[in-house]
Design an enzyme around this catalytic site. Sequence first.
Site, PDB file in Angstrom:
ATOM      1  N   HIS A  26       0.857  -1.190   0.000  1.00  0.00           N
ATOM      2  CA  HIS A  26       0.000   0.000   0.000  1.00  0.00           C
ATOM      3  C   HIS A  26       0.891   1.238   0.000  1.00  0.00           C
ATOM      4  O   HIS A  26       1.920   1.265   0.693  1.00  0.00           O
ATOM      5  CB  HIS A  26      -0.917  -0.010   1.223  1.00  0.00           C
ATOM      6  CG  HIS A  26      -1.898   1.115   1.238  1.00  0.00           C
ATOM      7  ND1 HIS A  26      -1.562   2.394   1.637  1.00  0.00           N
ATOM      8  CD2 HIS A  26      -3.217   1.162   0.901  1.00  0.00           C
ATOM      9  CE1 HIS A  26      -2.620   3.165   1.548  1.00  0.00           C
ATOM     10  NE2 HIS A  26      -3.639   2.451   1.098  1.00  0.00           N
ATOM     11  N   ASP A  28       0.928   4.150   1.414  1.00  0.00           N
ATOM     12  CA  ASP A  28       1.284   4.696   2.723  1.00  0.00           C
ATOM     13  C   ASP A  28       2.249   3.777   3.470  1.00  0.00           C
ATOM     14  O   ASP A  28       3.209   4.232   4.106  1.00  0.00           O
ATOM     15  CB  ASP A  28       0.031   4.918   3.573  1.00  0.00           C
ATOM     16  CG  ASP A  28      -0.872   5.996   3.022  1.00  0.00           C
ATOM     17  OD1 ASP A  28      -0.361   6.922   2.359  1.00  0.00           O
ATOM     18  OD2 ASP A  28      -2.095   5.913   3.226  1.00  0.00           O
ATOM     19  N   LYS A  29       2.003   2.477   3.388  1.00  0.00           N
ATOM     20  CA  LYS A  29       2.876   1.518   4.075  1.00  0.00           C
ATOM     21  C   LYS A  29       4.249   1.453   3.424  1.00  0.00           C
ATOM     22  O   LYS A  29       5.276   1.273   4.099  1.00  0.00           O
ATOM     23  CB  LYS A  29       2.222   0.139   4.087  1.00  0.00           C
ATOM     24  CG  LYS A  29       1.409  -0.125   5.329  1.00  0.00           C
ATOM     25  CD  LYS A  29       2.297  -0.368   6.522  1.00  0.00           C
ATOM     26  CE  LYS A  29       1.729   0.289   7.766  1.00  0.00           C
ATOM     27  NZ  LYS A  29       2.642   1.159   8.438  1.00  0.00           N
ATOM     28  N   GLU A  54      10.485  11.520   6.901  1.00  0.00           N
ATOM     29  CA  GLU A  54       9.184  11.339   6.261  1.00  0.00           C
ATOM     30  C   GLU A  54       9.396  10.931   4.810  1.00  0.00           C
ATOM     31  O   GLU A  54      10.387  11.309   4.186  1.00  0.00           O
ATOM     32  CB  GLU A  54       8.374  12.646   6.297  1.00  0.00           C
ATOM     33  CG  GLU A  54       8.352  13.349   7.640  1.00  0.00           C
ATOM     34  CD  GLU A  54       7.501  12.648   8.669  1.00  0.00           C
ATOM     35  OE1 GLU A  54       6.766  11.716   8.300  1.00  0.00           O
ATOM     36  OE2 GLU A  54       7.584  13.014   9.854  1.00  0.00           O
ATOM     37  N   GLU A  67      14.551  15.697   9.179  1.00  0.00           N
ATOM     38  CA  GLU A  67      15.690  16.218   9.925  1.00  0.00           C
ATOM     39  C   GLU A  67      16.490  15.042  10.479  1.00  0.00           C
ATOM     40  O   GLU A  67      15.944  14.241  11.253  1.00  0.00           O
ATOM     41  CB  GLU A  67      15.227  17.116  11.070  1.00  0.00           C
ATOM     42  CG  GLU A  67      14.382  18.302  10.639  1.00  0.00           C
ATOM     43  CD  GLU A  67      12.942  17.922  10.361  1.00  0.00           C
ATOM     44  OE1 GLU A  67      12.404  18.343   9.302  1.00  0.00           O
ATOM     45  OE2 GLU A  67      12.344  17.191  11.163  1.00  0.00           O
ATOM     46  N   LYS A 186      -5.693  -4.207   0.653  1.00  0.00           N
ATOM     47  CA  LYS A 186      -6.319  -3.785   1.906  1.00  0.00           C
ATOM     48  C   LYS A 186      -7.230  -4.904   2.408  1.00  0.00           C
ATOM     49  O   LYS A 186      -7.768  -5.689   1.628  1.00  0.00           O
ATOM     50  CB  LYS A 186      -7.156  -2.513   1.704  1.00  0.00           C
ATOM     51  CG  LYS A 186      -6.398  -1.346   1.110  1.00  0.00           C
ATOM     52  CD  LYS A 186      -7.267  -0.103   0.982  1.00  0.00           C
ATOM     53  CE  LYS A 186      -7.395   0.615   2.310  1.00  0.00           C
ATOM     54  NZ  LYS A 186      -8.032   1.952   2.155  1.00  0.00           N
ATOM     55  N   PHE A 285      -8.624  -4.960  -9.858  1.00  0.00           N
ATOM     56  CA  PHE A 285      -7.708  -4.080  -9.130  1.00  0.00           C
ATOM     57  C   PHE A 285      -6.311  -4.331  -9.701  1.00  0.00           C
ATOM     58  O   PHE A 285      -5.485  -4.997  -9.090  1.00  0.00           O
ATOM     59  CB  PHE A 285      -7.784  -4.400  -7.636  1.00  0.00           C
ATOM     60  CG  PHE A 285      -6.943  -3.527  -6.726  1.00  0.00           C
ATOM     61  CD1 PHE A 285      -6.164  -2.488  -7.210  1.00  0.00           C
ATOM     62  CD2 PHE A 285      -6.937  -3.757  -5.354  1.00  0.00           C
ATOM     63  CE1 PHE A 285      -5.392  -1.706  -6.365  1.00  0.00           C
ATOM     64  CE2 PHE A 285      -6.176  -2.985  -4.494  1.00  0.00           C
ATOM     65  CZ  PHE A 285      -5.390  -1.959  -5.008  1.00  0.00           C
ATOM     66  N   ASP A 293      -2.585   5.709  -6.132  1.00  0.00           N
ATOM     67  CA  ASP A 293      -2.888   6.511  -4.946  1.00  0.00           C
ATOM     68  C   ASP A 293      -1.564   7.003  -4.356  1.00  0.00           C
ATOM     69  O   ASP A 293      -0.613   6.234  -4.260  1.00  0.00           O
ATOM     70  CB  ASP A 293      -3.638   5.643  -3.926  1.00  0.00           C
ATOM     71  CG  ASP A 293      -4.096   6.416  -2.709  1.00  0.00           C
ATOM     72  OD1 ASP A 293      -4.092   7.660  -2.749  1.00  0.00           O
ATOM     73  OD2 ASP A 293      -4.470   5.772  -1.713  1.00  0.00           O
ATOM     74  N   ALA A 294      -1.508   8.263  -3.972  1.00  0.00           N
ATOM     75  CA  ALA A 294      -0.285   8.794  -3.360  1.00  0.00           C
ATOM     76  C   ALA A 294      -0.068   8.167  -1.983  1.00  0.00           C
ATOM     77  O   ALA A 294      -1.005   7.733  -1.318  1.00  0.00           O
ATOM     78  CB  ALA A 294      -0.374  10.313  -3.242  1.00  0.00           C
ATOM     79  N   ARG A 299       0.395   7.784   7.781  1.00  0.00           N
ATOM     80  CA  ARG A 299      -1.031   7.954   7.508  1.00  0.00           C
ATOM     81  C   ARG A 299      -1.827   6.695   7.865  1.00  0.00           C
ATOM     82  O   ARG A 299      -3.025   6.625   7.589  1.00  0.00           O
ATOM     83  CB  ARG A 299      -1.231   8.325   6.044  1.00  0.00           C
ATOM     84  CG  ARG A 299      -2.527   9.067   5.785  1.00  0.00           C
ATOM     85  CD  ARG A 299      -2.503   9.904   4.541  1.00  0.00           C
ATOM     86  NE  ARG A 299      -2.129   9.163   3.347  1.00  0.00           N
ATOM     87  CZ  ARG A 299      -2.002   9.718   2.147  1.00  0.00           C
ATOM     88  NH1 ARG A 299      -2.210  11.019   1.995  1.00  0.00           N
ATOM     89  NH2 ARG A 299      -1.651   8.995   1.101  1.00  0.00           N
ATOM     90  N   LYS A 300      -1.174   5.732   8.481  1.00  0.00           N
ATOM     91  CA  LYS A 300      -1.866   4.492   8.870  1.00  0.00           C
ATOM     92  C   LYS A 300      -1.634   4.192  10.348  1.00  0.00           C
ATOM     93  O   LYS A 300      -1.297   3.072  10.730  1.00  0.00           O
ATOM     94  CB  LYS A 300      -1.386   3.337   7.987  1.00  0.00           C
ATOM     95  CG  LYS A 300      -1.854   3.446   6.536  1.00  0.00           C
ATOM     96  CD  LYS A 300      -3.362   3.305   6.420  1.00  0.00           C
ATOM     97  CE  LYS A 300      -3.876   3.472   4.995  1.00  0.00           C
ATOM     98  NZ  LYS A 300      -3.947   4.886   4.581  1.00  0.00           N
ATOM     99  N   LYS A 320      11.357   7.465  13.079  1.00  0.00           N
ATOM    100  CA  LYS A 320      11.686   8.214  14.294  1.00  0.00           C
ATOM    101  C   LYS A 320      12.583   7.404  15.212  1.00  0.00           C
ATOM    102  O   LYS A 320      12.305   6.235  15.490  1.00  0.00           O
ATOM    103  CB  LYS A 320      10.405   8.592  15.044  1.00  0.00           C
ATOM    104  CG  LYS A 320       9.499   9.536  14.257  1.00  0.00           C
ATOM    105  CD  LYS A 320       8.213   9.828  15.010  1.00  0.00           C
ATOM    106  CE  LYS A 320       7.321  10.775  14.210  1.00  0.00           C
ATOM    107  NZ  LYS A 320       6.028  11.035  14.884  1.00  0.00           N
ATOM    108  N   LYS A 324      12.063  10.107  20.171  1.00  0.00           N
ATOM    109  CA  LYS A 324      10.713  10.521  19.773  1.00  0.00           C
ATOM    110  C   LYS A 324       9.712   9.623  20.492  1.00  0.00           C
ATOM    111  O   LYS A 324       9.474   8.476  20.108  1.00  0.00           O
ATOM    112  CB  LYS A 324      10.515  10.415  18.261  1.00  0.00           C
ATOM    113  CG  LYS A 324      11.081  11.586  17.461  1.00  0.00           C
ATOM    114  CD  LYS A 324      12.584  11.647  17.471  1.00  0.00           C
ATOM    115  CE  LYS A 324      13.121  12.700  16.504  1.00  0.00           C
ATOM    116  NZ  LYS A 324      14.597  12.800  16.570  1.00  0.00           N
ATOM    117  N   ASP A 326       6.623   9.580  20.590  1.00  0.00           N
ATOM    118  CA  ASP A 326       5.495   9.083  19.806  1.00  0.00           C
ATOM    119  C   ASP A 326       5.657   7.591  19.557  1.00  0.00           C
ATOM    120  O   ASP A 326       4.673   6.848  19.531  1.00  0.00           O
ATOM    121  CB  ASP A 326       5.431   9.796  18.441  1.00  0.00           C
ATOM    122  CG  ASP A 326       4.824  11.170  18.538  1.00  0.00           C
ATOM    123  OD1 ASP A 326       4.043  11.406  19.465  1.00  0.00           O
ATOM    124  OD2 ASP A 326       5.137  12.023  17.689  1.00  0.00           O
TER     125      ASP A 326
END
Length: 464
Positions: A26, A28-29, A54, A67, A186, A285, A293-294, A299-300, A320, A324, A326
């Site tokens: 995918h 995003d992945k 990123e 960074e 998906k 598909f 798809d960008a 985003r997941k 990260k 970090k 997060d």
Amino acid sequence: MAEPAQKKAKTTRTFLFSSESVNEGHPDKLCDQVSDAVLDACLREDPQSKVACETCAKDNMVMVAGEITTKAKLDYDKIVRAAVLQIGYDSYVDDLSSVDSKGLCDKTCEVLVRINKQSPDIAGGVHVGKTDMDVGAGDQGIMFGYASDETSDCMPLTHSMATRLGKTLTDVRKSGECWWLRPDGKTQVTIEYLQHADGSVEPKKIHTVVISTQHAEPLKAVRSKECAGYKGPEMTAPSMEAMNKEIEEKVIRRTLQNITLKNGKPALTLYGSHTHLHINPSGKFIIGGPQGDAGLTGRKIIIDTYGGWGAHGGGAFSGKDPTKVDRSAAYICRQMAKSVVTSGLSARCLVQLSYAIGVAKPLSLFVETYGTEKHGLDVDDITNILKVEFDCRPGAIAVSLALREPKYQETAAYCHFGREPYTKEGRKYFEWENAMDLKKYQTMKTEQVSAALKASNYLTKWVD
């Protein structure tokens, strides 16, 4: 004089809950995996690297930005192309009507790099001049961890199933068993649950399964052209109907057989004629990946965690380093929640931490057990137990979970949690899944737990 309000009796209820997941192909992945491939490359040469990477992908282009302060010498072009190839993207045709384009090509894709060093303002507040244990959080934020006793790995079944379906799709593609599958895909799973009077939840039946998976052109695509390097006997892709039957047998049933429920039985026992199946419900598909798809790192975040169960603080993981929080604090939150559940202190557990940038000690610890706590302990007791047993300062988390090792690309697809911990080449993978044994607290009363807290060094680890 008014009568005192009567305490409402706990009742059972039945409900449907759904979770989704995506394959490693995918868009995003893909971006998550590239970001973590960059992080691994940094940590491999410099374990103290400060990384915030990123990735963005669209059509035949992958861009890394962020960074990074590191002593490592990085070849971003090589790192990106290797990650793209590992996923399986090896063809791109700039034509949406093409049936040959997988959506991205490791050899011809454009690689853009926009990387600067870490801000000196952040570095000065977080780690410069501080010992490892006094390193501050890399940013403010809230992080959550969740565990439920409904499965052997303490993950909610909806999410565990959706995640593993995607992994099986990839496994049968890469093994050649279903060679006509392509990287993008998906999954989504809806399960009927029974919530017991004690607050615990039990999956009763699998209500719906949705799988949308990229594939080669039915009845026309040939294996020698679809699979680079294939030298065996020629094969033609099956019809859509035949594809769907193979997916049902080799992906859905096989996956469910390998998920163990709380009662020790396979999740396949919850699957049957009552289950609604939607396999490629939109029809074909063929166009997928960044061409369809960008993609973007982070985003997941729900797919990376618990499929909508519990809560999420909003911070992404991939790209990260351990300062970090997060990422690192979300890992220790999972270990805390799983430790509570596997030790039998509650059937479900949610843990929250919060931090301020540059401050080592967490600002707060919150625990929710949904009324499922056991052995006479209440949620305050469990909170105090976690304060005794865990150190959630970023430096301490990095040490206890061995987070300065180059092993993150493995986490970047198929969920960061519910994975089997293992050691490879001396590196500890998914160490946060190794729950701490807290069973000794089962026999303690509140007074004893409070005494244990006072006798511990908790004030060096926690804000009072």
